[in-house]
Scaffold this motif. Sequence first.
Motif, short mmCIF file in Angstrom:
data_model
loop_
_atom_site.label_atom_id
_atom_site.label_comp_id
_atom_site.label_asym_id
_atom_site.label_seq_id
_atom_site.Cartn_x
_atom_site.Cartn_y
_atom_site.Cartn_z
N UNK A 169 -0.85 48.09 -33.65
CA UNK A 169 -0.97 49.23 -34.57
C UNK A 169 -0.60 48.87 -35.99
N UNK A 170 0.38 48.02 -36.16
CA UNK A 170 0.85 47.69 -37.50
C UNK A 170 0.23 46.41 -38.08
N UNK A 171 -0.80 45.89 -37.41
CA UNK A 171 -1.55 44.77 -37.98
C UNK A 171 -2.37 45.28 -39.16
N UNK A 172 -2.69 44.40 -40.09
CA UNK A 172 -3.54 44.75 -41.22
C UNK A 172 -5.00 44.73 -40.75
N UNK A 173 -5.55 45.89 -40.55
CA UNK A 173 -6.92 45.99 -40.00
C UNK A 173 -7.95 45.39 -40.94
N UNK A 174 -7.69 45.42 -42.25
CA UNK A 174 -8.66 44.88 -43.20
C UNK A 174 -8.73 43.36 -43.14
N UNK A 175 -7.67 42.70 -42.65
CA UNK A 175 -7.65 41.24 -42.56
C UNK A 175 -7.84 40.74 -41.13
N UNK A 176 -7.89 41.64 -40.18
CA UNK A 176 -7.98 41.25 -38.77
C UNK A 176 -9.41 40.84 -38.41
N UNK A 177 -9.50 40.00 -37.40
CA UNK A 177 -10.78 39.61 -36.83
C UNK A 177 -11.51 40.88 -36.39
N UNK B 229 -6.81 47.58 -32.64
CA UNK B 229 -5.88 48.07 -33.66
C UNK B 229 -6.03 49.58 -33.82
N UNK B 230 -7.27 50.05 -33.93
CA UNK B 230 -7.50 51.48 -34.11
C UNK B 230 -7.07 52.29 -32.89
N UNK B 231 -7.27 51.76 -31.70
CA UNK B 231 -6.83 52.45 -30.49
C UNK B 231 -5.30 52.53 -30.45
N UNK B 232 -4.63 51.47 -30.85
CA UNK B 232 -3.17 51.46 -30.88
C UNK B 232 -2.66 52.51 -31.87
N UNK C 272 -3.51 53.76 -42.64
CA UNK C 272 -3.88 54.47 -41.42
C UNK C 272 -4.66 55.71 -41.81
N UNK C 273 -5.65 56.05 -41.00
CA UNK C 273 -6.45 57.24 -41.24
C UNK C 273 -6.08 58.34 -40.25
N UNK C 274 -5.96 59.58 -40.74
CA UNK C 274 -5.70 60.68 -39.81
C UNK C 274 -6.88 60.84 -38.84
#
Length: 112
Positions: free
Chosen positions: A46-54, A61-64, A108-110
């Motif tokens: 959940x706290x990974x940087x989604x913009x830099x993730x594979x 990440x989004x599910x977490x 994070x997006x609501x």
Amino acid sequence: MKPLRFCVISCLSIFILSLFAPVSISSQAFMTAEEAFEAHGIEHYAYMDASKADARLKPIILEARKRIIYSVAGDGWAQDGVKAYVADSKGNIKERIPCFHELFPADWEPPI
């Protein structure tokens, strides 16, 4: 007969070595969300940087994040910009409900 035996031994050796190979983040992307959360915990993803993730990790990440957001939904949060309060039966304000981004990181997006 010898070439076949050599092939079988080679394949078996590769299989055995692959069992002991370290698992990298990119190979974890092939896990289901459930397997990933069990292995590393929901917060790890959940706290990974989604913009830099594979790209293969982004759904995990989004599910977490979604699970964490909904886990605090019982305590309540309001949409950003909305003032929300808990009141008693007489209308007396007991507490203010925090806005979404007061609880969660800015990227994070609501949920919709």
